[in-house]
Scaffold this active site. Sequence first.
Site, PDB file in Angstrom:
ATOM      1  N   HIS A   1     -35.606 -44.539 -40.965  1.00 48.89           N
ATOM      2  CA  HIS A   1     -36.281 -43.255 -41.244  1.00 48.89           C
ATOM      3  C   HIS A   1     -35.826 -42.664 -42.580  1.00 48.89           C
ATOM      4  O   HIS A   1     -34.741 -42.949 -43.068  1.00 48.89           O
ATOM      5  CB  HIS A   1     -36.104 -42.260 -40.088  1.00 48.89           C
ATOM      6  CG  HIS A   1     -34.756 -41.610 -39.981  1.00 48.89           C
ATOM      7  ND1 HIS A   1     -34.360 -40.903 -38.876  1.00 48.89           N
ATOM      8  CD2 HIS A   1     -33.703 -41.555 -40.838  1.00 48.89           C
ATOM      9  CE1 HIS A   1     -33.145 -40.427 -39.063  1.00 48.89           C
ATOM     10  NE2 HIS A   1     -32.723 -40.810 -40.225  1.00 48.89           N
TER      11      HIS A   1
ATOM     12  N   ASP B   1     -35.074 -31.586 -44.838  1.00 49.74           N
ATOM     13  CA  ASP B   1     -35.348 -31.372 -43.413  1.00 49.74           C
ATOM     14  C   ASP B   1     -34.346 -30.414 -42.780  1.00 49.74           C
ATOM     15  O   ASP B   1     -33.342 -30.051 -43.397  1.00 49.74           O
ATOM     16  CB  ASP B   1     -35.374 -32.720 -42.659  1.00 49.74           C
ATOM     17  CG  ASP B   1     -34.156 -33.590 -42.968  1.00 49.74           C
ATOM     18  OD1 ASP B   1     -33.159 -33.064 -43.482  1.00 49.74           O
ATOM     19  OD2 ASP B   1     -34.207 -34.796 -42.674  1.00 49.74           O
TER      20      ASP B   1
ATOM     21  N   GLU C   1     -39.799 -40.643 -38.731  1.00 47.18           N
ATOM     22  CA  GLU C   1     -39.314 -41.711 -37.865  1.00 47.18           C
ATOM     23  C   GLU C   1     -40.325 -42.866 -37.831  1.00 47.18           C
ATOM     24  O   GLU C   1     -41.524 -42.643 -38.071  1.00 47.18           O
ATOM     25  CB  GLU C   1     -39.129 -41.173 -36.437  1.00 47.18           C
ATOM     26  CG  GLU C   1     -38.183 -39.986 -36.333  1.00 47.18           C
ATOM     27  CD  GLU C   1     -36.703 -40.372 -36.436  1.00 47.18           C
ATOM     28  OE1 GLU C   1     -36.406 -41.496 -36.870  1.00 47.18           O
ATOM     29  OE2 GLU C   1     -35.858 -39.532 -36.084  1.00 47.18           O
TER      30      GLU C   1
ATOM     31  N   ASN D   1     -32.526 -46.707 -38.306  1.00 43.38           N
ATOM     32  CA  ASN D   1     -33.855 -47.158 -37.861  1.00 43.38           C
ATOM     33  C   ASN D   1     -34.867 -47.144 -39.012  1.00 43.38           C
ATOM     34  O   ASN D   1     -36.059 -47.339 -38.805  1.00 43.38           O
ATOM     35  CB  ASN D   1     -34.365 -46.289 -36.705  1.00 43.38           C
ATOM     36  CG  ASN D   1     -34.635 -44.841 -37.119  1.00 43.38           C
ATOM     37  OD1 ASN D   1     -34.382 -44.462 -38.256  1.00 43.38           O
ATOM     38  ND2 ASN D   1     -35.167 -44.046 -36.202  1.00 43.38           N
TER      39      ASN D   1
HETATM   40  P1  PGA Z   1     -26.280 -40.819 -42.760  1.00 46.96           P
HETATM   41  O1  PGA Z   1     -27.745 -40.421 -42.326  1.00 46.96           O
HETATM   42  O2  PGA Z   1     -26.162 -40.492 -44.210  1.00 46.96           O
HETATM   43  O3  PGA Z   1     -25.388 -39.925 -41.905  1.00 46.96           O
HETATM   44  O4  PGA Z   1     -26.100 -42.263 -42.483  1.00 46.96           O
HETATM   45  C1  PGA Z   1     -28.819 -40.911 -43.054  1.00 46.96           C
HETATM   46  C2  PGA Z   1     -30.115 -40.575 -42.370  1.00 46.96           C
HETATM   47  O5  PGA Z   1     -30.156 -40.534 -41.120  1.00 46.96           O
HETATM   48  O6  PGA Z   1     -31.113 -40.382 -43.082  1.00 46.96           O
END
Ligand code: PGA
Length: 238
Positions: A136, A67, A141, A134
């Site tokens: 995702h 992404d 999302e 959350n």
């Molecule tokens: P993080 O992000 O590795 O900074 O916890 C993970 C994500 O949001 O997919």
Amino acid sequence: MIIIRCEDYDEMSCTAAEYYVELLQKKPNSVLGLATGSTPLGLYEKLVEAYEDGVIDFSQARSFNLDEYYPIEKNHPQSYHSYMYENFLGKVNFQESQIPNGEAADPENECIEFDKAINLAGGIDLLLLGIGTNGHIGFNEPSISYTLATHLTELAESTIEANSRFFADGELQPRAALTMGFGNIFASKSILMLISGASKRPIVQRLLDDKIHTDVPASLLSLHPDFTIIIDREALGD
Ligand code: PGA
């Protein structure tokens, strides 16, 4: 689903790095799906070390990132393009790397071309994922429906909030992103998810309770035939 429990972040990162060493020894022209965020930084460090020590070689491998914010300039310090080149791609020797273009004038066409390039490369052999607090994956999302192809999507308020720590006060923070969709994710031959830290505990409980939750996108991955989670004790809470 295979779950590998690790003592801490360092062990999680080393265990993941071993996966890549093995994969690239077996298939030097692997196609890797790569992720950003704080979780894979340790893995990238270990892979750069392994590359510098001559233990791993990416010269026949290709990578596709999951992404990118939209819109964002490639050289913005918080773009995933900058993150990838600073932490990994700029330090190793991939034959080719693609990251969704946050500067694309026509984001829909960018997504179509991105998916074509993945297909042309033969599909993703190993897709690396983190998990948002959350649930995702990429920027898919929590929702009542999920898009299959790479697409432009709005970020959840909780994601904007979680990522605001990276943007200066008053700086414009992107509220949308280009992300691989569930079709891209499920078409990947293997999926490796890294999870670390106490902030992930509540979502991990929902991920590992033997159910699929439509509001926890990552829980759908338990339907994938080759899905491995490498998780540390803090995230597991045991
Ligand atoms: P993080 O992000 O590795 O900074 O916890 C993970 C994500 O949001 O997919």
